[in-house]
Design a protein around this motif. Structure first.
Motif, PDB file in Angstrom:
ATOM      1  N   TRP A 129      46.431  32.940  50.264  1.00 37.31           N
ATOM      2  CA  TRP A 129      46.589  34.376  49.641  1.00 37.31           C
ATOM      3  C   TRP A 129      47.917  34.292  48.602  1.00 37.31           C
ATOM      4  CZ3 TRP A 129      43.369  38.240  50.848  1.00 37.31           C
ATOM      5  CH2 TRP A 129      42.401  38.005  52.131  1.00 37.31           C
ATOM      6  N   PHE A 130      47.470  35.068  47.393  1.00 35.56           N
ATOM      7  CA  PHE A 130      48.572  35.151  46.567  1.00 35.56           C
ATOM      8  C   PHE A 130      48.316  36.844  45.726  1.00 35.56           C
ATOM      9  CE2 PHE A 130      47.997  30.627  46.466  1.00 35.56           C
ATOM     10  CZ  PHE A 130      49.200  30.327  46.576  1.00 35.56           C
ATOM     11  N   GLU A 131      49.837  37.156  45.247  1.00 30.69           N
ATOM     12  CA  GLU A 131      49.509  38.210  44.454  1.00 30.69           C
ATOM     13  C   GLU A 131      49.651  37.477  43.106  1.00 30.69           C
ATOM     14  OE1 GLU A 131      51.567  42.254  42.914  1.00 30.69           O
ATOM     15  OE2 GLU A 131      52.470  41.234  44.593  1.00 30.69           O
ATOM     16  N   ILE A 132      48.625  37.569  42.252  1.00 26.95           N
ATOM     17  CA  ILE A 132      48.490  36.911  40.906  1.00 26.95           C
ATOM     18  C   ILE A 132      48.457  38.061  39.718  1.00 26.95           C
ATOM     19  CG2 ILE A 132      46.876  35.487  39.646  1.00 26.95           C
ATOM     20  CD1 ILE A 132      45.531  34.841  42.208  1.00 26.95           C
ATOM     21  N   VAL A 133      49.400  37.787  38.855  1.00 28.64           N
ATOM     22  CA  VAL A 133      49.777  38.600  37.731  1.00 28.64           C
ATOM     23  C   VAL A 133      49.097  37.674  36.498  1.00 28.64           C
ATOM     24  CG1 VAL A 133      51.288  39.747  36.061  1.00 28.64           C
ATOM     25  CG2 VAL A 133      51.606  39.572  38.571  1.00 28.64           C
ATOM     26  N   GLY A 134      48.334  38.655  35.607  1.00 23.19           N
ATOM     27  CA  GLY A 134      47.694  37.782  34.531  1.00 23.19           C
ATOM     28  C   GLY A 134      47.090  38.706  33.575  1.00 23.19           C
ATOM     29  N   THR A 135      46.697  37.800  32.643  1.00 23.51           N
ATOM     30  CA  THR A 135      46.016  38.792  31.678  1.00 23.51           C
ATOM     31  C   THR A 135      44.301  38.937  31.595  1.00 23.51           C
ATOM     32  OG1 THR A 135      47.678  37.786  29.706  1.00 23.51           O
ATOM     33  CG2 THR A 135      45.727  38.877  28.832  1.00 23.51           C
ATOM     34  N   LEU A 136      43.954  39.986  31.462  1.00 20.85           N
ATOM     35  CA  LEU A 136      42.473  40.449  31.794  1.00 20.85           C
ATOM     36  C   LEU A 136      41.810  39.882  30.562  1.00 20.85           C
ATOM     37  CD1 LEU A 136      40.515  42.070  33.426  1.00 20.85           C
ATOM     38  CD2 LEU A 136      40.742  43.942  31.818  1.00 20.85           C
ATOM     39  N   GLY A 137      40.771  38.962  31.185  1.00 22.27           N
ATOM     40  CA  GLY A 137      40.055  38.475  30.280  1.00 22.27           C
ATOM     41  C   GLY A 137      38.644  38.778  30.359  1.00 22.27           C
ATOM     42  N   ASN A 138      37.472  38.093  30.524  1.00 19.27           N
ATOM     43  CA  ASN A 138      36.238  38.378  30.431  1.00 19.27           C
ATOM     44  C   ASN A 138      35.633  39.270  31.747  1.00 19.27           C
ATOM     45  OD1 ASN A 138      35.429  37.174  28.020  1.00 19.27           O
ATOM     46  ND2 ASN A 138      35.277  35.019  29.110  1.00 19.27           N
ATOM     47  N   MET A 139      34.795  40.167  31.271  1.00 21.70           N
ATOM     48  CA  MET A 139      34.651  41.122  32.673  1.00 21.70           C
ATOM     49  C   MET A 139      32.872  41.108  32.738  1.00 21.70           C
ATOM     50  SD  MET A 139      36.870  44.604  32.203  1.00 21.70           S
ATOM     51  CE  MET A 139      37.140  44.605  30.473  1.00 21.70           C
ATOM     52  N   ASP A 140      32.323  40.816  33.621  1.00 21.32           N
ATOM     53  CA  ASP A 140      31.081  40.795  34.080  1.00 21.32           C
ATOM     54  C   ASP A 140      30.453  42.372  33.906  1.00 21.32           C
ATOM     55  OD1 ASP A 140      28.508  40.002  34.988  1.00 21.32           O
ATOM     56  OD2 ASP A 140      29.008  41.095  36.830  1.00 21.32           O
ATOM     57  N   SER A 141      29.371  42.588  33.002  1.00 17.70           N
ATOM     58  CA  SER A 141      28.948  43.918  32.743  1.00 17.70           C
ATOM     59  C   SER A 141      28.275  44.707  34.065  1.00 17.70           C
ATOM     60  CB  SER A 141      27.836  43.796  31.778  1.00 17.70           C
ATOM     61  OG  SER A 141      26.908  43.141  32.216  1.00 17.70           O
ATOM     62  N   GLU A 142      28.023  43.725  34.968  1.00 16.49           N
ATOM     63  CA  GLU A 142      27.434  44.242  36.313  1.00 16.49           C
ATOM     64  C   GLU A 142      28.557  44.368  37.442  1.00 16.49           C
ATOM     65  OE1 GLU A 142      24.475  41.891  37.872  1.00 16.49           O
ATOM     66  OE2 GLU A 142      23.134  41.838  35.737  1.00 16.49           O
ATOM     67  N   GLY A 143      29.818  44.439  37.111  1.00 19.90           N
ATOM     68  CA  GLY A 143      30.901  44.418  38.028  1.00 19.90           C
ATOM     69  C   GLY A 143      31.092  43.470  39.083  1.00 19.90           C
ATOM     70  N   LYS A 144      30.718  42.313  38.900  1.00 21.63           N
ATOM     71  CA  LYS A 144      30.585  41.139  40.146  1.00 21.63           C
ATOM     72  C   LYS A 144      32.133  40.558  39.962  1.00 21.63           C
ATOM     73  CE  LYS A 144      25.695  40.357  40.324  1.00 21.63           C
ATOM     74  NZ  LYS A 144      24.743  39.573  40.262  1.00 21.63           N
ATOM     75  N   TYR A 145      32.650  40.242  38.641  1.00 21.02           N
ATOM     76  CA  TYR A 145      33.799  39.526  38.748  1.00 21.02           C
ATOM     77  C   TYR A 145      34.451  39.791  37.447  1.00 21.02           C
ATOM     78  CZ  TYR A 145      31.229  36.466  35.376  1.00 21.02           C
ATOM     79  OH  TYR A 145      30.531  35.913  34.451  1.00 21.02           O
ATOM     80  N   PHE A 146      35.932  39.526  37.275  1.00 25.96           N
ATOM     81  CA  PHE A 146      36.337  39.363  36.040  1.00 25.96           C
ATOM     82  C   PHE A 146      37.401  38.187  35.966  1.00 25.96           C
ATOM     83  CE2 PHE A 146      38.834  41.947  38.820  1.00 25.96           C
ATOM     84  CZ  PHE A 146      40.037  41.655  38.863  1.00 25.96           C
TER      85      PHE A 146
END
Length: 142
Positions: free
Chosen positions: A65-82
């Motif tokens: 388990w981690f708290e991860i800080v990062g830059t938002l990249g690609n987003m799935d249009s169906e809302g399954k992942y980013f």
């Protein structure tokens, strides 16, 4: 030219691999309770560790388990992942799997964000590899 063809081949394999997973895939469901405190890490550090030594990265991150800080990249249009991406163009990323039970909550947050936004997620690294990067089943998004 070889480098270009190799890049196209890798991207095609990457897309096929993720397209093959569907809603019946339970990999984005974490069955255990999230710990109250988690080690913090940046997506950039995770990706650097993976590129420098995949075996060490496996030991450092897999099933933890981690708290991860990062830059938002690609987003799935169906809302399954980013994805959370590093500073340079790379085929690997930290892919954040959105749990079905929090899909509406998380997509409502993501819909108001743009690529390049710094965000924080909490989750468990469920899978990783040199070609695909990391998969993280997230439980929080900020």
């Amino acid at each position: 030219m070889k480098k270009y063809l190799y890049s196209v081949l890798v991207m095609a394999l990457f897309a096929i691999g993720f397209a093959a997973s569907d809603d019946s895939d339970s990999s984005n469901v974490v069955s255990e309770e999230a710990p109250t405190s988690m080690e913090s890490v940046t997506a950039e550090q995770m990706l650097s560790d993976l590129e420098q030594n995949p075996m060490r990265a496996q030991k450092l991150y897999s099933d933890k388990w981690f708290e991860i800080v990062g830059t938002l990249g690609n987003m799935d249009s169906e809302g399954k992942y980013f994805s959370l991406e590093g500073p340079d163009f790379s085929l690997i990323s930290v892919q954040c799997q959105i749990p079905r039970d929090k899909k509406e909550e998380f997509t409502n947050k993501l819909i108001n964000m743009s690529k390049g936004t710094r965000i924080s997620v909490k989750g468990k690294v469920t899978d990783m590899g040199e070609v695909m990067g990391y998969k993280v089943a997230i439980v929080e998004l900020h």
